[in-house]
Design a protein around this motif. Sequence first.
Motif, PDB file in Angstrom:
ATOM      1  N   GLU A 137       2.693  36.515  15.866  1.00 48.95           N
ATOM      2  CA  GLU A 137       1.377  36.013  15.445  1.00 48.95           C
ATOM      3  C   GLU A 137       0.275  37.066  15.539  1.00 48.95           C
ATOM      4  N   GLN A 138       0.532  38.096  16.295  1.00 45.08           N
ATOM      5  CA  GLN A 138      -0.454  39.162  16.492  1.00 45.08           C
ATOM      6  C   GLN A 138      -0.486  40.152  15.332  1.00 45.08           C
ATOM      7  N   LEU A 139       0.611  40.185  14.562  1.00 42.28           N
ATOM      8  CA  LEU A 139       0.809  41.264  13.593  1.00 42.28           C
ATOM      9  C   LEU A 139      -0.284  41.385  12.529  1.00 42.28           C
ATOM     10  N   PRO A 140      -0.618  40.318  11.778  1.00 43.59           N
ATOM     11  CA  PRO A 140      -1.537  40.553  10.657  1.00 43.59           C
ATOM     12  C   PRO A 140      -2.885  41.098  11.089  1.00 43.59           C
ATOM     13  N   ASN A 141      -3.407  40.583  12.198  1.00 43.82           N
ATOM     14  CA  ASN A 141      -4.702  41.076  12.647  1.00 43.82           C
ATOM     15  C   ASN A 141      -4.633  42.543  13.041  1.00 43.82           C
ATOM     16  N   VAL A 142      -3.581  42.926  13.778  1.00 48.21           N
ATOM     17  CA  VAL A 142      -3.461  44.315  14.231  1.00 48.21           C
ATOM     18  C   VAL A 142      -3.294  45.258  13.047  1.00 48.21           C
ATOM     19  N   LEU A 143      -2.399  44.935  12.122  1.00 52.92           N
ATOM     20  CA  LEU A 143      -2.166  45.821  10.986  1.00 52.92           C
ATOM     21  C   LEU A 143      -3.383  45.883  10.077  1.00 52.92           C
ATOM     22  N   ASP A 144      -4.006  44.731   9.823  1.00 47.37           N
ATOM     23  CA  ASP A 144      -5.201  44.717   8.968  1.00 47.37           C
ATOM     24  C   ASP A 144      -6.332  45.525   9.586  1.00 47.37           C
ATOM     25  N   ARG A 145      -6.537  45.376  10.883  1.00 48.29           N
ATOM     26  CA  ARG A 145      -7.606  46.133  11.548  1.00 48.29           C
ATOM     27  C   ARG A 145      -7.310  47.631  11.532  1.00 48.29           C
ATOM     28  N   ALA A 146      -6.044  47.990  11.693  1.00 47.55           N
ATOM     29  CA  ALA A 146      -5.696  49.412  11.663  1.00 47.55           C
ATOM     30  C   ALA A 146      -6.043  50.017  10.310  1.00 47.55           C
ATOM     31  N   ILE A 147      -5.705  49.310   9.229  1.00 46.01           N
ATOM     32  CA  ILE A 147      -5.984  49.832   7.889  1.00 46.01           C
ATOM     33  C   ILE A 147      -7.485  49.812   7.606  1.00 46.01           C
ATOM     34  N   PRO A 173      -0.468  33.536  12.605  1.00 42.59           N
ATOM     35  CA  PRO A 173      -1.344  32.933  13.613  1.00 42.59           C
ATOM     36  C   PRO A 173      -1.753  31.531  13.177  1.00 42.59           C
ATOM     37  N   THR A 174      -1.858  30.632  14.152  1.00 41.00           N
ATOM     38  CA  THR A 174      -2.202  29.238  13.864  1.00 41.00           C
ATOM     39  C   THR A 174      -3.667  28.973  14.192  1.00 41.00           C
ATOM     40  N   HIS A 175      -4.119  27.795  13.827  1.00 39.22           N
ATOM     41  CA  HIS A 175      -5.505  27.390  14.064  1.00 39.22           C
ATOM     42  C   HIS A 175      -5.604  26.822  15.478  1.00 39.22           C
ATOM     43  N   GLU A 176      -5.421  27.713  16.451  1.00 37.09           N
ATOM     44  CA  GLU A 176      -5.394  27.290  17.846  1.00 37.09           C
ATOM     45  C   GLU A 176      -6.194  28.252  18.705  1.00 37.09           C
ATOM     46  N   MET A 179      -5.709  32.405  19.274  1.00 34.63           N
ATOM     47  CA  MET A 179      -5.072  32.969  18.087  1.00 34.63           C
ATOM     48  C   MET A 179      -6.143  33.711  17.295  1.00 34.63           C
ATOM     49  N   VAL A 180      -5.765  34.847  16.690  1.00 34.16           N
ATOM     50  CA  VAL A 180      -6.728  35.643  15.921  1.00 34.16           C
ATOM     51  C   VAL A 180      -6.275  35.712  14.472  1.00 34.16           C
ATOM     52  N   PRO A 181      -6.949  35.000  13.573  1.00 34.17           N
ATOM     53  CA  PRO A 181      -6.585  35.073  12.160  1.00 34.17           C
ATOM     54  C   PRO A 181      -7.022  36.406  11.554  1.00 34.17           C
ATOM     55  N   SER A 182      -6.612  36.634  10.316  1.00 31.10           N
ATOM     56  CA  SER A 182      -6.956  37.905   9.681  1.00 31.10           C
ATOM     57  C   SER A 182      -7.061  37.717   8.179  1.00 31.10           C
ATOM     58  N   SER A 183      -7.601  38.730   7.529  1.00 33.72           N
ATOM     59  CA  SER A 183      -7.738  38.702   6.077  1.00 33.72           C
ATOM     60  C   SER A 183      -7.541  40.108   5.541  1.00 33.72           C
ATOM     61  N   LEU A 184      -7.229  40.182   4.268  1.00 34.30           N
ATOM     62  CA  LEU A 184      -6.883  41.468   3.661  1.00 34.30           C
ATOM     63  C   LEU A 184      -8.084  42.268   3.198  1.00 34.30           C
TER      64      LEU A 184
END
Length: 598
Positions: A137-147, A173-176, A179-184
């Motif tokens: 669940e951590q992946l999208p936020n970490v990768l998006d922030r890195a880019i 990540p869920t709506h909980e 949890m840290v959501p992310s966007s492209l």
Amino acid sequence: MSTTVADHVLQRLREWGVEHVFGYPGDGINGLLAAWGRAENQPRFIQSRHEEMSAFQAVGYAKFSGRVGVCAATSGPGAIHLLNGLYDAKLDHVPVVAVVGQTHRSAMGGSYQQEVDLHTLFKDVASDFVETVTVPEQLPNVLDRAIRTAYARRAPTAVIIPGDVQELDYSPPTHEFKMVPSSLDRGTWTAVPSDESVRRAAEILNAGDKVAVLVGQGAAGARAEVERLAELLGAGVAKALLGKDVLSDELPYVTGSIGLLGTRPSYELMRDCDTLLTIGSSFPYTQFLPEFGKARGVQIDIDPHMVGMRYPYEVNLIGDAKATLERLIPLIEQGRGREWYDTVCDNVARWREVMERRAGLSADPINPEHVARSLDALLPADAIVSSDSGSAANWYARHLTMRPGMRGSLSGTLATMGCGVPYAIGAKFAHPDRPAIALVGDGAMQMNGLAEMITAAKYKDQWEDPRLVVGVFNNHDLNQVTWELRAMGGAPSFLPSQELPDVQYAAFARSLGLTGIRVEKPEDVEAGWRAALEADGPAVVEFLTDPAVPPIPPHATWEQMEATAESILKGDADRGSVVKQGFKAKMQEFLPGREKKH
């Protein structure tokens, strides 16, 4: 079939528009490699011969494309090998993302094989963002922030993914809570200074009679605006090495490179000006800027962290170069005198004559300046040129004429050896329809250029324009440091550290099925370049050059030039290099018509 974390990494990279990842395999990224197989090699995995080369290729790709460069490496030694290339990105402000493996979570802290504290390892080079993914669940936020951070801060970032995490089923990540959501989307934005700051800058520039402009890579998107401003101010424009392709060298008021590898007219421009405008450059050598108190200064830079530390500027404009200049230009007064402008242009014309004369001097066997100058006339209009560090960078800086549409770069701030060939390879993947040329000393070629010709051979059929030309200055000497030793103590050379083995570079290229050309005589230099540029694939053209041709600094006086000649004549007998007794006299022709006081 379920989607793993590794599958989602590649999917997310594709969604960010990443088309290439430069890397080298290892069991610390086995999960990613398996995902690449399932993804039919999208984005394409480009295999180098060494992880440092992967990082350099990502830097070259980013420099010449304007897009983020991505590199990948296994845990432990693979991650360590990335460091030099990532520091090159950090110091030259280039967006690069490193995706790195790590030992399984269950083994961490157990002194396991290839376990390295990667956060400590990367905390400086990737100081803007480095993070380890421990759950899917951590992946999208970490990768998006890195880019996103790499783009925004123009810096390297790092994403560390343990081997077992790569193989986990991916869940978003869920709506909980926690949890840290992310966007492209990273969006587009333009920073501009306040109107008051722009007005104060205009007042300083309008008050100047002898305006000098210094541009760096940050001015690359403002070519037309820089030209317009220079014409309004009647200014000369010098270029930091990273800004060599910002303006055409054919413009009469462009004085060329600045600094120790720079030109005499750039030195004179800074010495004699009364006003300095720096645009998008963090050129570090204050001694080549105007004397403190002699010139008023204005700086334009998009990064507030990088302003006001090279010269005592009165106004620091924080903003995008193009947008800032668009606001500044309407406030610039026209109708100033032409005396300063004419002086700058005269100095530029004289320097071009000097360069032609220097390149025409005989040497044993070939004058390296003749090699660079011969290439200049043959450069394709859309050429991408990289230079390695060392004396080759002198000839790149002084003899190659950047024309509209051409690109060029080197390791500007780190000044690392070994980047020339991988930069060119990165450029070929960024622009497969354009020719790439690398200027490389024999030291850098032995360090890693030879191995990366294997990479060029591996991928040559994937480039629309097959031309990748590597010009090697073969003088059996680590030449730049040799000259630094001479300047420091007058010693001829310390052979155990400076003398290089004799390597057959052209023959090595031919052994790979590439074009290899060896040039041993001055009259064959132009033909050698032509043959390499006309080859139907990568080519190595090696020139046997004289290590005794000095890269004289632009501020050298007549007396200093003569002293340099004396050290050559006294010290080269034991180097196996024949230095004619007439060489000192020829050096006095380098600056024809110049008064001795200059």
